[in-house]
Design an enzyme around this catalytic site. Structure first.
Site, PDB file in Angstrom:
ATOM      1  N   ASN A 175     -35.483   7.041  -1.242  1.00  9.95           N
ATOM      2  CA  ASN A 175     -35.992   8.022  -2.247  1.00  9.95           C
ATOM      3  C   ASN A 175     -37.384   8.326  -1.342  1.00  9.95           C
ATOM      4  O   ASN A 175     -37.797   7.689  -0.319  1.00  9.95           O
ATOM      5  CB  ASN A 175     -36.883   6.901  -3.045  1.00  9.95           C
ATOM      6  CG  ASN A 175     -35.624   6.356  -4.212  1.00  9.95           C
ATOM      7  OD1 ASN A 175     -34.427   6.850  -4.056  1.00  9.95           O
ATOM      8  ND2 ASN A 175     -35.987   5.313  -4.916  1.00  9.95           N
ATOM      9  N   HIS A 184     -34.926   9.094   4.392  1.00 11.63           N
ATOM     10  CA  HIS A 184     -34.841  10.632   4.293  1.00 11.63           C
ATOM     11  C   HIS A 184     -36.256  10.984   3.981  1.00 11.63           C
ATOM     12  O   HIS A 184     -36.315  12.150   3.370  1.00 11.63           O
ATOM     13  CB  HIS A 184     -34.003  10.686   2.661  1.00 11.63           C
ATOM     14  CG  HIS A 184     -32.603  10.327   2.760  1.00 11.63           C
ATOM     15  ND1 HIS A 184     -31.709  10.014   1.720  1.00 11.63           N
ATOM     16  CD2 HIS A 184     -31.685   9.904   3.993  1.00 11.63           C
ATOM     17  CE1 HIS A 184     -30.588   9.751   2.191  1.00 11.63           C
ATOM     18  NE2 HIS A 184     -30.648   9.394   3.491  1.00 11.63           N
ATOM     19  N   CYS A 221     -44.874  20.928  10.491  1.00 10.23           N
ATOM     20  CA  CYS A 221     -45.089  22.220  10.739  1.00 10.23           C
ATOM     21  C   CYS A 221     -43.499  22.583  11.516  1.00 10.23           C
ATOM     22  O   CYS A 221     -43.051  21.857  12.316  1.00 10.23           O
ATOM     23  CB  CYS A 221     -45.969  22.418  12.147  1.00 10.23           C
ATOM     24  SG  CYS A 221     -45.875  24.184  12.786  1.00 10.23           S
ATOM     25  N   CYS A 270     -51.916  25.788  12.660  1.00  9.55           N
ATOM     26  CA  CYS A 270     -51.365  26.439  13.907  1.00  9.55           C
ATOM     27  C   CYS A 270     -50.880  27.928  13.360  1.00  9.55           C
ATOM     28  O   CYS A 270     -50.663  28.915  14.055  1.00  9.55           O
ATOM     29  CB  CYS A 270     -50.322  25.940  14.773  1.00  9.55           C
ATOM     30  SG  CYS A 270     -48.535  26.115  14.230  1.00  9.55           S
ATOM     31  N   GLY A 294     -29.637   0.885  -7.540  1.00  9.65           N
ATOM     32  CA  GLY A 294     -29.848   2.181  -8.089  1.00  9.65           C
ATOM     33  C   GLY A 294     -29.369   3.228  -7.126  1.00  9.65           C
ATOM     34  O   GLY A 294     -30.275   4.465  -6.932  1.00  9.65           O
ATOM     35  N   THR A 295     -28.217   3.204  -6.523  1.00  6.04           N
ATOM     36  CA  THR A 295     -27.669   4.464  -5.820  1.00  6.04           C
ATOM     37  C   THR A 295     -26.333   4.545  -6.180  1.00  6.04           C
ATOM     38  O   THR A 295     -25.469   3.643  -6.259  1.00  6.04           O
ATOM     39  CB  THR A 295     -27.825   3.773  -4.492  1.00  6.04           C
ATOM     40  OG1 THR A 295     -27.472   5.153  -3.554  1.00  6.04           O
ATOM     41  CG2 THR A 295     -27.035   2.712  -3.841  1.00  6.04           C
ATOM     42  N   PRO A 337     -26.423   0.552 -13.630  1.00 10.08           N
ATOM     43  CA  PRO A 337     -25.476   0.532 -15.175  1.00 10.08           C
ATOM     44  C   PRO A 337     -24.386   1.013 -14.913  1.00 10.08           C
ATOM     45  O   PRO A 337     -23.470   0.681 -15.763  1.00 10.08           O
ATOM     46  CB  PRO A 337     -26.512   1.644 -15.795  1.00 10.08           C
ATOM     47  CG  PRO A 337     -27.766   1.817 -14.939  1.00 10.08           C
ATOM     48  CD  PRO A 337     -27.516   1.369 -13.604  1.00 10.08           C
TER      49      PRO A 337
HETATM   50  C1  BV8 Z   1     -26.029  14.070   8.209  1.00  8.18           C
HETATM   51  C2  BV8 Z   1     -33.785  14.074   0.729  1.00  8.18           C
HETATM   52  C3  BV8 Z   1     -25.383  14.766  10.551  1.00  8.18           C
HETATM   53  C4  BV8 Z   1     -33.729  15.411   0.052  1.00  8.18           C
HETATM   54  C5  BV8 Z   1     -31.406  13.265   0.912  1.00  8.18           C
HETATM   55  C6  BV8 Z   1     -19.525  11.176   5.607  1.00  8.18           C
HETATM   56  C7  BV8 Z   1     -18.857  11.305   4.679  1.00  8.18           C
HETATM   57  C8  BV8 Z   1     -19.082  12.440   3.703  1.00  8.18           C
HETATM   58  C9  BV8 Z   1     -20.145  13.461   3.854  1.00  8.18           C
HETATM   59  C10 BV8 Z   1     -20.911  13.152   4.851  1.00  8.18           C
HETATM   60  C11 BV8 Z   1     -20.601  12.140   5.717  1.00  8.18           C
HETATM   61  N1  BV8 Z   1     -21.705  11.879   6.699  1.00  8.18           N
HETATM   62  C12 BV8 Z   1     -22.309  13.165   6.531  1.00  8.18           C
HETATM   63  C13 BV8 Z   1     -22.091  13.750   5.423  1.00  8.18           C
HETATM   64  C14 BV8 Z   1     -22.674  14.918   4.870  1.00  8.18           C
HETATM   65  C15 BV8 Z   1     -23.852  14.406   4.003  1.00  8.18           C
HETATM   66  C16 BV8 Z   1     -23.444  13.859   2.626  1.00  8.18           C
HETATM   67  O1  BV8 Z   1     -23.525  12.636   2.762  1.00  8.18           O
HETATM   68  N2  BV8 Z   1     -23.018  14.552   1.686  1.00  8.18           N
HETATM   69  C17 BV8 Z   1     -22.381  14.010   0.356  1.00  8.18           C
HETATM   70  C18 BV8 Z   1     -23.180  14.815  -0.565  1.00  8.18           C
HETATM   71  C19 BV8 Z   1     -21.098  13.965   0.498  1.00  8.18           C
HETATM   72  N3  BV8 Z   1     -24.869  13.671   4.451  1.00  8.18           N
HETATM   73  C20 BV8 Z   1     -26.007  14.330   5.421  1.00  8.18           C
HETATM   74  O2  BV8 Z   1     -26.077  15.701   5.586  1.00  8.18           O
HETATM   75  C21 BV8 Z   1     -26.849  13.577   6.153  1.00  8.18           C
HETATM   76  N4  BV8 Z   1     -27.047  14.089   7.458  1.00  8.18           N
HETATM   77  O3  BV8 Z   1     -24.873  13.635   8.195  1.00  8.18           O
HETATM   78  O4  BV8 Z   1     -26.675  14.781   9.521  1.00  8.18           O
HETATM   79  C22 BV8 Z   1     -25.976  15.224  11.675  1.00  8.18           C
HETATM   80  C23 BV8 Z   1     -26.456  14.098  12.530  1.00  8.18           C
HETATM   81  C24 BV8 Z   1     -26.671  14.556  14.066  1.00  8.18           C
HETATM   82  C25 BV8 Z   1     -27.057  15.916  14.126  1.00  8.18           C
HETATM   83  C26 BV8 Z   1     -27.070  16.931  13.138  1.00  8.18           C
HETATM   84  C27 BV8 Z   1     -26.416  16.407  11.705  1.00  8.18           C
HETATM   85  C28 BV8 Z   1     -28.289  13.700   5.661  1.00  8.18           C
HETATM   86  C29 BV8 Z   1     -28.510  13.097   3.991  1.00  8.18           C
HETATM   87  C30 BV8 Z   1     -29.742  13.172   3.502  1.00  8.18           C
HETATM   88  C31 BV8 Z   1     -29.888  14.228   2.700  1.00  8.18           C
HETATM   89  N5  BV8 Z   1     -31.439  13.926   1.915  1.00  8.18           N
HETATM   90  N6  BV8 Z   1     -32.624  13.355   0.090  1.00  8.18           N
HETATM   91  C32 BV8 Z   1     -34.732  15.363  -1.032  1.00  8.18           C
HETATM   92  O5  BV8 Z   1     -35.232  14.422  -1.740  1.00  8.18           O
HETATM   93  O6  BV8 Z   1     -35.220  16.427  -1.434  1.00  8.18           O
HETATM   94  S1  BV8 Z   1     -30.009  12.656  -0.021  1.00  8.18           S
HETATM   95  C33 BV8 Z   1     -30.559  12.410  -1.571  1.00  8.18           C
HETATM   96  O7  BV8 Z   1     -29.487  12.131  -2.352  1.00  8.18           O
HETATM   97  C34 BV8 Z   1     -31.178  11.049  -1.937  1.00  8.18           C
HETATM   98  O8  BV8 Z   1     -32.137  10.568  -0.777  1.00  8.18           O
HETATM   99  C35 BV8 Z   1     -29.932  10.220  -1.822  1.00  8.18           C
HETATM  100  O9  BV8 Z   1     -29.618   9.836  -0.574  1.00  8.18           O
HETATM  101  C36 BV8 Z   1     -28.946  10.857  -2.669  1.00  8.18           C
HETATM  102  C37 BV8 Z   1     -28.936  10.741  -4.031  1.00  8.18           C
HETATM  103  O10 BV8 Z   1     -28.328   9.442  -4.350  1.00  8.18           O
HETATM  104  P1  BV8 Z   1     -29.334   8.459  -4.992  1.00  8.18           P
HETATM  105  O11 BV8 Z   1     -30.406   8.277  -4.597  1.00  8.18           O
HETATM  106  O12 BV8 Z   1     -28.087   7.025  -5.164  1.00  8.18           O
HETATM  107  O13 BV8 Z   1     -29.304   8.947  -6.575  1.00  8.18           O
HETATM  108  P2  BV8 Z   1     -28.065   9.368  -7.393  1.00  8.18           P
HETATM  109  O14 BV8 Z   1     -29.071  10.345  -8.624  1.00  8.18           O
HETATM  110  O15 BV8 Z   1     -26.809  10.118  -7.023  1.00  8.18           O
HETATM  111  O16 BV8 Z   1     -27.788   8.346  -8.212  1.00  8.18           O
HETATM  112  C38 BV8 Z   1     -28.434   7.476  -8.852  1.00  8.18           C
HETATM  113  C39 BV8 Z   1     -27.994   6.220  -9.074  1.00  8.18           C
HETATM  114  O17 BV8 Z   1     -28.749   5.334  -9.883  1.00  8.18           O
HETATM  115  C40 BV8 Z   1     -26.578   6.258 -10.327  1.00  8.18           C
HETATM  116  O18 BV8 Z   1     -25.641   5.244  -9.928  1.00  8.18           O
HETATM  117  C41 BV8 Z   1     -27.101   5.594 -11.496  1.00  8.18           C
HETATM  118  O19 BV8 Z   1     -25.760   5.105 -12.233  1.00  8.18           O
HETATM  119  C42 BV8 Z   1     -28.102   4.752 -11.173  1.00  8.18           C
HETATM  120  N7  BV8 Z   1     -29.332   4.182 -12.194  1.00  8.18           N
HETATM  121  C43 BV8 Z   1     -29.644   5.145 -13.181  1.00  8.18           C
HETATM  122  N8  BV8 Z   1     -30.804   4.428 -13.509  1.00  8.18           N
HETATM  123  C44 BV8 Z   1     -30.686   3.153 -13.212  1.00  8.18           C
HETATM  124  C45 BV8 Z   1     -29.915   3.218 -12.193  1.00  8.18           C
HETATM  125  N9  BV8 Z   1     -29.716   2.000 -11.435  1.00  8.18           N
HETATM  126  C46 BV8 Z   1     -30.524   1.209 -11.605  1.00  8.18           C
HETATM  127  N10 BV8 Z   1     -31.615   1.209 -12.590  1.00  8.18           N
HETATM  128  C47 BV8 Z   1     -31.580   2.143 -13.368  1.00  8.18           C
HETATM  129  N11 BV8 Z   1     -32.532   2.234 -14.331  1.00  8.18           N
HETATM  130 ZN    ZN Z   2     -47.972  24.135  13.533  1.00  9.89          ZN
END
Ligand code: BV8
Ligand code: ZN
Length: 245
Positions: free
Chosen positions: A106, A123, A131, A154, A191-192, A218
């Protein structure tokens, strides 16, 4: 609460009590009860854009103003949100454990606001700005931000200091997170949806190391069938019960 579920969470409470080293991974779900939309939940959409479309360096290059409007919208939402009993239960647990690491996906800063100490932000942080030219990073909590897109003193364009899809995690954070999980006796996954990598890789890493893994969500996730205990429900209700001494 059905007998099986009661036995399950009593077992989980025992594991938490016994563990001297605990690691936790949180996602958007822990902030849902604070009114912060999750990524994949209904509220996650902004002007019909899916977060994965917007949270990319390409989208920023294409239209930095649009990106800043999206982050400004999320900052306004988050500025009104307060930590919920789920966040607070993790602060309580940290105070009771000799070794405790909170690894979060988060960017909302609610763990900090709750009082968590040892937090690894995989993240980035929505209150941090960086910058694009001199690399300076600073905190700016103004809501709304006066000028969009934001600029550095800058003169160059600035961006949210957040990890976008296709970008590597902040240097060193990944290895510290992996070390904390490998050192843990218990790993709480809260919650992920566990579909974004490399964050989700921490779960099979823990399972491979025979670390006890408890999932709180959930809904089902790709790892629900493999973890030691999957507690289906809201974190704000389950965590305080699990941690209560
Ligand atoms: C990278 C910041 C390489 C932005 C975020 C391997 C396999 C497949 C794909 C990949 C792989 N390796 C890399 C990839 C690509 C990609 C990726 O994973 N794609 C996915 C979509 C398939 N990963 C990347 O690009 C990563 N970087 O690999 O770089 C590299 C290395 C060297 C040099 C160059 C490049 C970077 C990933 C980070 C991206 N940024 N966030 C912003 O916030 O604006 S990711 C963002 O999405 C979040 O931070 C989080 O990680 C994700 C969302 O997931 P959750 O937080 O789990 O949220 P979601 O809504 O999905 O689920 C909520 C859950 O809560 C649900 O299950 C629900 O049931 C539950 N829930 C609901 N209510 C409750 C609850 N639980 C408990 N209590 C409740 N009340
Ligand atoms: Zn700057």
């Amino acid at each position: 609460m059905p007998e099986a579920r009661k036995k399950e969470s009593q077992e989980a409470r025992g594991w938490i009590e016994a563990a001297d080293s605990v690691a936790v991974l949180t996602g958007a779900g822990i902030s849902a009860e604070s009114g912060v939309p999750t990524f994949r939940g209904t509220g996650g959409l902004w002007r019909s854009f899916r977060p994965e479309e917007l949270a990319t360096p390409e989208a920023f290059r294409r239209d930095p103003k649009l990106l800043w409007e999206w982050y400004n919208w999320r900052r306004e939402l988050i500025s009104k949100a307060l930590p919920n009993p789920g966040h607070k239960a993790l602060v309580e647990l940290e105070s009771r454990k000799p070794r405790f690491t909170l690894i979060t996906q988060n960017v909302d800063g609610l763990h900090d606001l709750a009082g968590s100490k040892n937090v690894l932000k995989l993240h980035g942080d929505i209150w941090q700005i960086r910058c694009t030219k001199c690399g300076k990073s600073w905190t700016d909590r103004r809501v709304p931000l006066p000028d969009l897109p934001a600029h550095c003193d800058c003169g160059a364009l600035a961006r949210p200091d957040i990890v976008w899809f296709g970008e590597p995690l902040p240097a060193g954070i990944w290895s510290r997170a992996a070390d904390a999980v490998e050192d843990a006796r218990l790993f709480l996954v809260v919650g992920t949806s566990a579909v974004v990598y490399p964050a989700a890789d921490l779960i099979p890493l823990a399972l491979a190391r025979k670390v006890k893994v408890i999932e709180i969500n959930p809904d089902e996730t790709p790892f629900s069938a493999e973890v030691d205990c999957a507690l289906a429900g809201p974190a704000g209700e389950i965590l305080p019960r699990l941690v209560a001494s």
